[in-house]
Structure formats: C-alpha cells, structure tokens
Write an enzyme that holds these catalytic residues in place. Sequence first.
Site, PDB file in Angstrom:
ATOM      1  N   ASP A   1       0.840  -1.211  -0.001  1.00  0.00           N
ATOM      2  CA  ASP A   1      -0.078  -0.066  -0.169  1.00  0.00           C
ATOM      3  C   ASP A   1       1.009   1.175   0.068  1.00  0.00           C
ATOM      4  O   ASP A   1       1.313   1.538   1.009  1.00  0.00           O
ATOM      5  CB  ASP A   1      -1.014   0.112   1.224  1.00  0.00           C
ATOM      6  CG  ASP A   1      -2.042   1.288   1.293  1.00  0.00           C
ATOM      7  OD1 ASP A   1      -1.603   2.197   0.450  1.00  0.00           O
ATOM      8  OD2 ASP A   1      -2.976   0.889   1.888  1.00  0.00           O
TER       9      ASP A   1
ATOM     10  N   HIS B   1       0.411   8.084   4.261  1.00  0.00           N
ATOM     11  CA  HIS B   1       1.110   7.410   5.252  1.00  0.00           C
ATOM     12  C   HIS B   1       2.624   7.458   5.311  1.00  0.00           C
ATOM     13  O   HIS B   1       3.289   6.782   6.168  1.00  0.00           O
ATOM     14  CB  HIS B   1       0.891   5.522   5.033  1.00  0.00           C
ATOM     15  CG  HIS B   1      -0.889   5.459   5.070  1.00  0.00           C
ATOM     16  ND1 HIS B   1      -1.662   5.848   5.966  1.00  0.00           N
ATOM     17  CD2 HIS B   1      -1.285   4.999   3.807  1.00  0.00           C
ATOM     18  CE1 HIS B   1      -2.911   5.503   5.384  1.00  0.00           C
ATOM     19  NE2 HIS B   1      -2.741   4.981   3.927  1.00  0.00           N
TER      20      HIS B   1
ATOM     21  N   ILE C   1      -0.533   9.368   8.742  1.00  0.00           N
ATOM     22  CA  ILE C   1      -1.229   8.284   9.474  1.00  0.00           C
ATOM     23  C   ILE C   1      -0.858   6.991   9.253  1.00  0.00           C
ATOM     24  O   ILE C   1      -0.636   6.696   8.283  1.00  0.00           O
ATOM     25  CB  ILE C   1      -2.823   8.656   9.594  1.00  0.00           C
ATOM     26  CG1 ILE C   1      -3.297   8.192   7.981  1.00  0.00           C
ATOM     27  CG2 ILE C   1      -3.127  10.154   9.835  1.00  0.00           C
ATOM     28  CD1 ILE C   1      -4.717   8.388   7.897  1.00  0.00           C
TER      29      ILE C   1
ATOM     30  N   GLY D   1      -5.069   2.028   7.625  1.00  0.00           N
ATOM     31  CA  GLY D   1      -6.358   1.565   8.252  1.00  0.00           C
ATOM     32  C   GLY D   1      -6.215   0.027   8.451  1.00  0.00           C
ATOM     33  O   GLY D   1      -6.484  -0.632   9.421  1.00  0.00           O
TER      34      GLY D   1
END
Length: 292
Positions: A187, A192, A207, A210
């Site tokens: 990903d 991120h 961040i 998820g």
Amino acid sequence: MPIDTAAALAAPPRTIEISWDHKDVQLYHLGLGAGVPATDPLELRYTLESRLHVLPSFATVAGGGVGVLDGLSAPGVDVDLAAVLHGGQHVTPHRPLPVRGEATRSSRVEAVYDKGKAAVIVLRTEAADADGPLWTSHTELYVRGEGGFGGERGPSVRPSTPVREPDRVVERAIREDQALLYRLSGDWNPLHADPDFARLAGFERPILHGLCSYGVALKAVADTLLDGNVARVRGYGTRFTGVVFPGETLRIAMWREGEDGSGGGGVARLEAVAVERDGAPVLGDAVVTYGP
C-alpha cells in the site's frame, strides 16, 4: 469529476494472477508489530519460517493487495486521492491461508452508495487457487465530496457493542516507523509517509494505514481469545472510525459472545481507540467470527 456509477457497476471483474511466499507473510506480520519479544514462542509463529502460520488479514495484502489505489482505478471512478479514506474492510477466509501460494484474484465494484456529502465505493474481491476458493473480501472506500448524486444510501444496520465491561482489554504500541514498514507490503498511498501529502489530506502528519490497525486488532484477538490459533478465524470486519498516528498506543477492547463453553465457535466484538488522544475512536463495529 463525479463517479460514473453505471460504468463502475457494469465493468467486468479485473482478474490477475498473484503469488506470495514466506517472506511476504513475515514482512506483513512484522508490519503489524509481531516479533516482540523476538524469542517468544507465540511470536515465532508469525516470524520464523519453520513455524509460520498466516493471519487471515494477510489476504488484504497478498500479491500486493487490493486497496484504495486499486478501487480508484476502476472504470468510471476518477476522484482526487486526497479526498479518499478507507471506510471499512471485511475478509472471509474459506480455509487457512497457505504460507506459499499462487492464486487467481478477481475484483469488481459491487456497489456505490450516496451518503450525501460523500460516496462509498464497495469493492468485492475473490481469490482462489487450484484447490478452490481461498478468501472473499469487501473494501469500502469513502470519497469526500462525491455524494449527492441521487443513489441508494446503502445499509445502515450496524452491530452493537455489548452494554457491559469488556472481557479483555489489551494495548499495542504503534512504532514511529510502523507505517513505513507496513507500506512495503504493497500500500504505497503517500498519506502514510509523505508529510506534505498528509497535510493536503487534512492531517497534521502521516497516519497509520487503516489496514495495519485492522491487522493489529485481529492479531490481538487471535492471541488473546483464540489461544493463538489463527485458523479458527472465520470472518473479520470493521469500520474505520478514526486514525492512528505512528508513535501512539492502540487500546483494543474485546467482548465474547455466542460461546457454549465447550470449545465451540463464537463471536468476538471489539473496539479500538488511540490512548494518547483521550480514547479517540479508531475501529468500530468490529466483529470476528470464529470456529472451534
């Protein structure tokens, strides 16, 4: 450009051949924080190739994974990546995932829902090998500013959290570099890793994925409630209700339901919050179903 719902739903499945081996599985587990303590026999099942088992959430990254970027490459979908958040994820393993494998993976847009100020794209993915189906997953992508097109709002019924104290509560530290390690499983969303892109998307800094929080929580349930036996997991779904910043602590509360005391299957409901931000929600409406 608005989402062309008709084109997205009418498009045929996109099918590719994928493969993985023990290194991919080990990297994924390390990206979830496995291996602490490094010599713990329970952790070696996630990190040592001679003892390796595969957490079912590995399905989200196997062969590079099907996630945000894949869903946004579907026909009829042309949106700003900075407006996209991962809204929810569900994985149903049809049997234990092998440490090494080759499979055919097919994905298609199953639904596009109109939430008013946003659209939700539901991507369905199925994988099978020579022995039959391996897993089915559903990815929900929340696209801000793309709602209001007059479509169906979608299901609103959600699982309820038991009105009692949780059966178990555990905390998992998220390392400063955890998003950088997790993204090596496929990903590559700059949200991120790139501070400038994170600010463009409305966050003070990058961040955690998820799906990394998703995997951390499933590992905690397997290790805490299922005696470390990941093969007992029959399904796992959650909504992403907030974010985790690298360096924070994830607190995971778990409730057992449906067990008869004879070692049979049941349901675990869970919630996860960020400790350092006064219990800010991270995962909600999360359910793990499991067998004996």
